[in-house]
Design a protein around this motif. Structure first.
Motif, PDB file in Angstrom:
ATOM      1  N   ALA A  28       0.826  -1.211   0.000  1.00 17.54           N
ATOM      2  CA  ALA A  28       0.000   0.000   0.000  1.00 17.54           C
ATOM      3  C   ALA A  28       0.863   1.265   0.000  1.00 17.54           C
ATOM      4  O   ALA A  28       0.544   2.248  -0.680  1.00 17.54           O
ATOM      5  N   LYS A  29       1.962   1.237   0.749  1.00 13.52           N
ATOM      6  CA  LYS A  29       2.857   2.397   0.764  1.00 13.52           C
ATOM      7  C   LYS A  29       3.511   2.618  -0.598  1.00 13.52           C
ATOM      8  O   LYS A  29       3.685   3.751  -1.042  1.00 13.52           O
ATOM      9  N   GLN A  30       3.858   1.528  -1.267  1.00 12.90           N
ATOM     10  CA  GLN A  30       4.437   1.635  -2.608  1.00 12.90           C
ATOM     11  C   GLN A  30       3.415   2.214  -3.578  1.00 12.90           C
ATOM     12  O   GLN A  30       3.741   3.064  -4.410  1.00 12.90           O
ATOM     13  N   GLU A  31       2.158   1.768  -3.464  1.00 13.54           N
ATOM     14  CA  GLU A  31       1.110   2.297  -4.329  1.00 13.54           C
ATOM     15  C   GLU A  31       0.879   3.780  -4.059  1.00 13.54           C
ATOM     16  O   GLU A  31       0.708   4.571  -4.986  1.00 13.54           O
ATOM     17  N   LEU A  32       0.909   4.173  -2.781  1.00 12.92           N
ATOM     18  CA  LEU A  32       0.731   5.585  -2.442  1.00 12.92           C
ATOM     19  C   LEU A  32       1.864   6.424  -3.027  1.00 12.92           C
ATOM     20  O   LEU A  32       1.633   7.518  -3.555  1.00 12.92           O
ATOM     21  N   PHE A  33       3.090   5.915  -2.959  1.00 10.35           N
ATOM     22  CA  PHE A  33       4.221   6.626  -3.553  1.00 10.35           C
ATOM     23  C   PHE A  33       4.010   6.816  -5.054  1.00 10.35           C
ATOM     24  O   PHE A  33       4.208   7.910  -5.587  1.00 10.35           O
ATOM     25  N   ASN A  34       3.598   5.747  -5.722  1.00  8.74           N
ATOM     26  CA  ASN A  34       3.377   5.833  -7.165  1.00  8.74           C
ATOM     27  C   ASN A  34       2.246   6.802  -7.500  1.00  8.74           C
ATOM     28  O   ASN A  34       2.325   7.546  -8.487  1.00  8.74           O
ATOM     29  N   LEU A  35       1.189   6.806  -6.692  1.00 10.67           N
ATOM     30  CA  LEU A  35       0.082   7.730  -6.924  1.00 10.67           C
ATOM     31  C   LEU A  35       0.515   9.174  -6.717  1.00 10.67           C
ATOM     32  O   LEU A  35       0.133  10.067  -7.483  1.00 10.67           O
ATOM     33  N   ARG A  36       1.311   9.417  -5.681  1.00 11.90           N
ATOM     34  CA  ARG A  36       1.811  10.776  -5.441  1.00 11.90           C
ATOM     35  C   ARG A  36       2.717  11.233  -6.585  1.00 11.90           C
ATOM     36  O   ARG A  36       2.668  12.384  -6.998  1.00 11.90           O
ATOM     37  N   PHE A  37       3.529  10.332  -7.070  1.00 15.05           N
ATOM     38  CA  PHE A  37       4.414  10.661  -8.189  1.00 15.05           C
ATOM     39  C   PHE A  37       3.597  11.003  -9.436  1.00 15.05           C
ATOM     40  O   PHE A  37       3.868  11.972 -10.129  1.00 15.05           O
ATOM     41  N   SER A  38       2.569  10.200  -9.697  1.00 16.17           N
ATOM     42  CA  SER A  38       1.700  10.461 -10.844  1.00 16.17           C
ATOM     43  C   SER A  38       0.972  11.782 -10.687  1.00 16.17           C
ATOM     44  O   SER A  38       0.783  12.525 -11.656  1.00 16.17           O
ATOM     45  N   SER A  39       0.570  12.095  -9.476  1.00 17.64           N
ATOM     46  CA  SER A  39      -0.126  13.348  -9.218  1.00 17.64           C
ATOM     47  C   SER A  39       0.799  14.540  -9.452  1.00 17.64           C
ATOM     48  O   SER A  39       0.391  15.550 -10.025  1.00 17.64           O
ATOM     49  N   ALA A  40       2.041  14.405  -9.016  1.00 19.45           N
ATOM     50  CA  ALA A  40       2.995  15.501  -9.169  1.00 19.45           C
ATOM     51  C   ALA A  40       3.338  15.759 -10.632  1.00 19.45           C
ATOM     52  O   ALA A  40       3.603  16.900 -11.019  1.00 19.45           O
ATOM     53  N   THR A  41       3.296  14.715 -11.449  1.00 20.65           N
ATOM     54  CA  THR A  41       3.620  14.896 -12.865  1.00 20.65           C
ATOM     55  C   THR A  41       2.379  15.178 -13.709  1.00 20.65           C
ATOM     56  O   THR A  41       2.480  15.317 -14.924  1.00 20.65           O
ATOM     57  N   GLY A  42       1.220  15.229 -13.047  1.00 25.18           N
ATOM     58  CA  GLY A  42      -0.005  15.556 -13.763  1.00 25.18           C
ATOM     59  C   GLY A  42      -0.607  14.405 -14.532  1.00 25.18           C
ATOM     60  O   GLY A  42      -1.445  14.605 -15.408  1.00 25.18           O
ATOM     61  N   GLN A  43      -0.230  13.184 -14.222  1.00 29.33           N
ATOM     62  CA  GLN A  43      -0.721  12.021 -14.955  1.00 29.33           C
ATOM     63  C   GLN A  43      -1.789  11.242 -14.193  1.00 29.33           C
ATOM     64  O   GLN A  43      -2.321  10.269 -14.699  1.00 29.33           O
TER      65      GLN A  43
END
Length: 80
Positions: A28-43
């Motif tokens: 879940a923490k890995q998924e949250l990291f990936n979601l935050r990264f996607s959010s920061a890049t606008g994807q």
């Protein structure tokens, strides 16, 4: 209706042992990291998923803490 993953409801988490909960927490923490990264890049397309994953992480921490305080007991080998 509760917000969260279908497979991470408190009743389901209660049946998992501590090692499996730790693995779910890591996932879940890995998924949250990936979601935050996607959010920061606008994807990121599904912004609600951020809230869902954060709540799943909180649920796992709650179950682990309740077991630590002996409020909730871990499943025994016989129950499996």
């Amino acid at each position: 209706m509760a917000i969260g993953s279908k497979d991470l409801m408190p009743a389901d988490l209660d049946g998992m042992d501590n090692e499996r909960l730790a693995a779910e927490l890591k996932k879940a923490k890995q998924e949250l990291f990936n979601l935050r990264f996607s959010s920061a890049t606008g994807q990121l397309e599904d912004h609600g998923r951020l809230k869902t994953v954060r709540r799943d992480i909180a649920r796992i921490y709650t179950i682990l803490r309740e077991r630590e305080l002996h409020i909730r007991s871990a499943p025994t080998a016989e129950a499996k």
